[in-house]
Design a protein around this motif. Structure first.
Motif, PDB file in Angstrom:
ATOM      1  N   VAL A  74      -7.037 -13.432 -18.698  1.00 35.61           N
ATOM      2  CA  VAL A  74      -7.115 -13.255 -19.983  1.00 35.61           C
ATOM      3  C   VAL A  74      -8.521 -12.778 -20.613  1.00 35.61           C
ATOM      4  N   ARG A  75      -8.403 -11.773 -21.475  1.00 31.28           N
ATOM      5  CA  ARG A  75      -9.578 -11.286 -21.960  1.00 31.28           C
ATOM      6  C   ARG A  75     -10.157 -11.518 -23.330  1.00 31.28           C
ATOM      7  N   THR A  76     -11.411 -11.525 -23.397  1.00 32.11           N
ATOM      8  CA  THR A  76     -11.725 -11.444 -24.819  1.00 32.11           C
ATOM      9  C   THR A  76     -12.805 -10.364 -24.930  1.00 32.11           C
ATOM     10  N   ASP A  77     -13.573 -10.248 -26.043  1.00 31.90           N
ATOM     11  CA  ASP A  77     -14.385  -9.037 -26.325  1.00 31.90           C
ATOM     12  C   ASP A  77     -15.483  -9.044 -25.347  1.00 31.90           C
ATOM     13  N   GLU A  78     -15.725 -10.348 -24.803  1.00 35.38           N
ATOM     14  CA  GLU A  78     -17.017 -10.214 -23.923  1.00 35.38           C
ATOM     15  C   GLU A  78     -16.550 -10.742 -22.736  1.00 35.38           C
ATOM     16  N   GLU A  79     -15.582 -11.236 -22.358  1.00 35.04           N
ATOM     17  CA  GLU A  79     -15.497 -11.989 -21.138  1.00 35.04           C
ATOM     18  C   GLU A  79     -14.109 -11.674 -20.536  1.00 35.04           C
ATOM     19  N   CYS A  80     -13.564 -11.778 -19.408  1.00 36.51           N
ATOM     20  CA  CYS A  80     -12.317 -11.913 -18.668  1.00 36.51           C
ATOM     21  C   CYS A  80     -12.345 -12.674 -17.656  1.00 36.51           C
ATOM     22  N   PHE A  81     -11.094 -13.610 -17.836  1.00 39.89           N
ATOM     23  CA  PHE A  81     -10.837 -15.036 -16.998  1.00 39.89           C
ATOM     24  C   PHE A  81      -9.890 -14.471 -16.156  1.00 39.89           C
ATOM     25  N   PRO A  82      -9.884 -14.702 -15.113  1.00 39.44           N
ATOM     26  CA  PRO A  82      -8.682 -14.419 -13.969  1.00 39.44           C
ATOM     27  C   PRO A  82      -7.746 -15.679 -13.976  1.00 39.44           C
ATOM     28  N   THR A  83      -6.454 -15.579 -14.073  1.00 46.30           N
ATOM     29  CA  THR A  83      -5.695 -16.741 -13.691  1.00 46.30           C
ATOM     30  C   THR A  83      -5.392 -17.174 -12.219  1.00 46.30           C
ATOM     31  N   ASP A  84      -5.030 -18.381 -11.902  1.00 49.64           N
ATOM     32  CA  ASP A  84      -4.861 -18.770 -10.657  1.00 49.64           C
ATOM     33  C   ASP A  84      -3.666 -17.927  -9.952  1.00 49.64           C
ATOM     34  N   ARG A  85      -3.848 -17.392  -8.775  1.00 50.29           N
ATOM     35  CA  ARG A  85      -2.791 -16.312  -8.272  1.00 50.29           C
ATOM     36  C   ARG A  85      -1.590 -17.215  -7.973  1.00 50.29           C
ATOM     37  N   ALA A  88       0.130 -18.465 -11.036  1.00 48.71           N
ATOM     38  CA  ALA A  88       0.899 -17.147 -11.722  1.00 48.71           C
ATOM     39  C   ALA A  88       2.158 -16.674 -10.759  1.00 48.71           C
ATOM     40  N   ARG A  89       2.190 -16.721  -9.365  1.00 50.95           N
ATOM     41  CA  ARG A  89       3.284 -16.512  -8.698  1.00 50.95           C
ATOM     42  C   ARG A  89       4.392 -17.335  -8.788  1.00 50.95           C
ATOM     43  N   ALA A  90       3.916 -18.582  -8.931  1.00 50.10           N
ATOM     44  CA  ALA A  90       5.135 -19.705  -9.080  1.00 50.10           C
ATOM     45  C   ALA A  90       5.996 -19.577 -10.549  1.00 50.10           C
ATOM     46  N   PHE A 146      -6.022 -22.261 -13.727  1.00 52.63           N
ATOM     47  CA  PHE A 146      -5.772 -21.938 -15.104  1.00 52.63           C
ATOM     48  C   PHE A 146      -4.604 -20.941 -14.975  1.00 52.63           C
ATOM     49  N   ALA A 147      -3.742 -21.002 -15.970  1.00 52.49           N
ATOM     50  CA  ALA A 147      -2.674 -20.035 -15.916  1.00 52.49           C
ATOM     51  C   ALA A 147      -2.124 -19.861 -17.428  1.00 52.49           C
ATOM     52  N   ALA A 148      -1.529 -18.655 -17.576  1.00 56.97           N
ATOM     53  CA  ALA A 148      -1.103 -18.433 -19.304  1.00 56.97           C
ATOM     54  C   ALA A 148       0.392 -17.845 -18.982  1.00 56.97           C
ATOM     55  N   CYS A 149       1.120 -18.477 -19.885  1.00 58.97           N
ATOM     56  CA  CYS A 149       2.698 -17.993 -19.727  1.00 58.97           C
ATOM     57  C   CYS A 149       3.077 -18.092 -21.233  1.00 58.97           C
ATOM     58  N   ARG A 150       3.650 -16.896 -21.644  1.00 58.78           N
ATOM     59  CA  ARG A 150       3.863 -16.569 -23.219  1.00 58.78           C
ATOM     60  C   ARG A 150       5.085 -15.871 -23.555  1.00 58.78           C
ATOM     61  N   ALA A 151       5.902 -16.261 -24.346  1.00 62.63           N
ATOM     62  CA  ALA A 151       7.141 -15.529 -24.639  1.00 62.63           C
ATOM     63  C   ALA A 151       6.750 -14.678 -26.089  1.00 62.63           C
ATOM     64  N   LEU A 218       5.092 -27.698 -15.185  1.00 62.46           N
ATOM     65  CA  LEU A 218       5.091 -26.218 -15.582  1.00 62.46           C
ATOM     66  C   LEU A 218       4.739 -25.300 -14.292  1.00 62.46           C
ATOM     67  N   ALA A 219       5.670 -25.580 -13.297  1.00 61.95           N
ATOM     68  CA  ALA A 219       5.403 -24.800 -12.178  1.00 61.95           C
ATOM     69  C   ALA A 219       3.962 -24.869 -11.415  1.00 61.95           C
ATOM     70  N   PHE A 220       3.364 -25.910 -11.808  1.00 59.32           N
ATOM     71  CA  PHE A 220       2.035 -25.873 -11.142  1.00 59.32           C
ATOM     72  C   PHE A 220       2.229 -26.097  -9.506  1.00 59.32           C
ATOM     73  N   PRO A 221       1.686 -25.530  -8.772  1.00 63.04           N
ATOM     74  CA  PRO A 221       1.983 -25.473  -7.269  1.00 63.04           C
ATOM     75  C   PRO A 221       1.148 -26.436  -6.399  1.00 63.04           C
ATOM     76  N   TYR A 222       0.271 -27.177  -6.795  1.00 62.17           N
ATOM     77  CA  TYR A 222      -0.767 -27.853  -6.120  1.00 62.17           C
ATOM     78  C   TYR A 222      -0.878 -29.429  -6.141  1.00 62.17           C
ATOM     79  N   PHE A 223       0.134 -29.931  -6.872  1.00 59.06           N
ATOM     80  CA  PHE A 223       0.341 -31.364  -6.896  1.00 59.06           C
ATOM     81  C   PHE A 223       0.329 -32.048  -5.533  1.00 59.06           C
ATOM     82  N   ARG A 224       0.790 -31.400  -4.514  1.00 58.16           N
ATOM     83  CA  ARG A 224       0.879 -32.112  -3.051  1.00 58.16           C
ATOM     84  C   ARG A 224      -0.127 -31.258  -2.119  1.00 58.16           C
TER      85      ARG A 224
END
Length: 237
Positions: A74-85, A88-90, A146-151, A218-224
């Motif tokens: 996720v990008r802004t004018d000044e920053e870029c935040f990677p999502t959790d790989r 995102a794959r899940a 962090f994840a981002a999932c948008r329609a 929401l497909a979070f892969p780490y609960f376990r």
């Protein structure tokens, strides 16, 4: 599930919030300009991760209403935040046909096709929304996934009419009187408003279908897999 902290789903519209709710999910629904403090408080009380969930404006010309975008960053004018790989794959595994690409966050709606084309050309981002950058900033501050999932709701070639931009209450529900006043002031926007309503219906249907596919958390892969160690304090953002 009761022994795990929920993920926090970040939304702006009441419709998005209702759809996002479910097992393993806590929802924050707030206008973008007021979101930071509310989300920070919610995460401080405990969260496994943060996901930006809902609709977005399309920037890439090939995206249509109802298409899914899973953020690679996720990008802004000044920053870029990677999502959790892994997250995102899940999400991609759960949503057939979803595009894995960059999303840009903006503090206000991007309504005009000219501005959409400019953002896409300058950044390469394929979609824009008003919450993902705030959600990303909070998740980074608390060092949680962090994840981002948008329609997509309005494709790159569609212009959002004034009534669609201004006709929202603070709680994310439609302000019908505000919409009517806007139409009275500018009747020429009626065709665009009707088109936007159809696109919104398509995007809403996609959100509902996608939410059923994403399931618990929401497909979070780490609960376990992990136990989170929340920092006692976070520096001012």
């Amino acid at each position: 599930m009761s022994s795990y902290l929920p993920v926090v789903a970040v939304t702006c519209l009441a419709l998005e919030a209702r759809i996002a709710q479910g097992l393993g999910v806590s929802v924050v629904c707030q206008p973008s300009l007021e979101l930071l403090a509310t989300l920070r408080m919610a995460v401080a009380h405990g969260a496994s991760g943060v996901i930006s969930f809902g609709i977005a404006g399309g920037l890439a010309p090939h995206l249509a209403a109802g298409d899914w975008v899973v953020g690679s960053s996720v990008r802004t004018d000044e920053e870029c935040f990677p999502t959790d790989r892994a997250w995102a794959r899940a999400l991609l595994d759960a949503l057939p046909g979803a595009l894995h690409a960059e999303i840009i966050g903006a503090d206000a709606p991007v309504a005009h096709p000219t501005e959409k084309r400019r953002l896409h050309a300058q950044t390469g981002a394929v979609a824009v929304d008003n919450e993902s950058h705030v959600a990303a900033r909070i998740a980074a501050a608390y060092r949680i996934p962090f994840a981002a999932c948008r329609a997509v709701i309005d494709p790159a070639h569609s212009e959002l009419p004034p009534a669609a931009v201004t006709g929202l209450r603070h709680d994310g529900t439609a302000d019908v009187l505000a919409v009517l006043r806007s139409v009275v002031r500018q009747p020429s926007q009626l065709p665009a408003l009707a088109r936007t309503a159809l696109e919104a219906r398509t995007a809403g249907a996609a959100l509902r279908r996608g939410r059923r596919l994403l399931g618990v958390g929401l497909a979070f892969p780490y609960f376990r897999e992990v136990a989170l160690d929340m920092p006692a304090a976070v520096e001012a953002i």
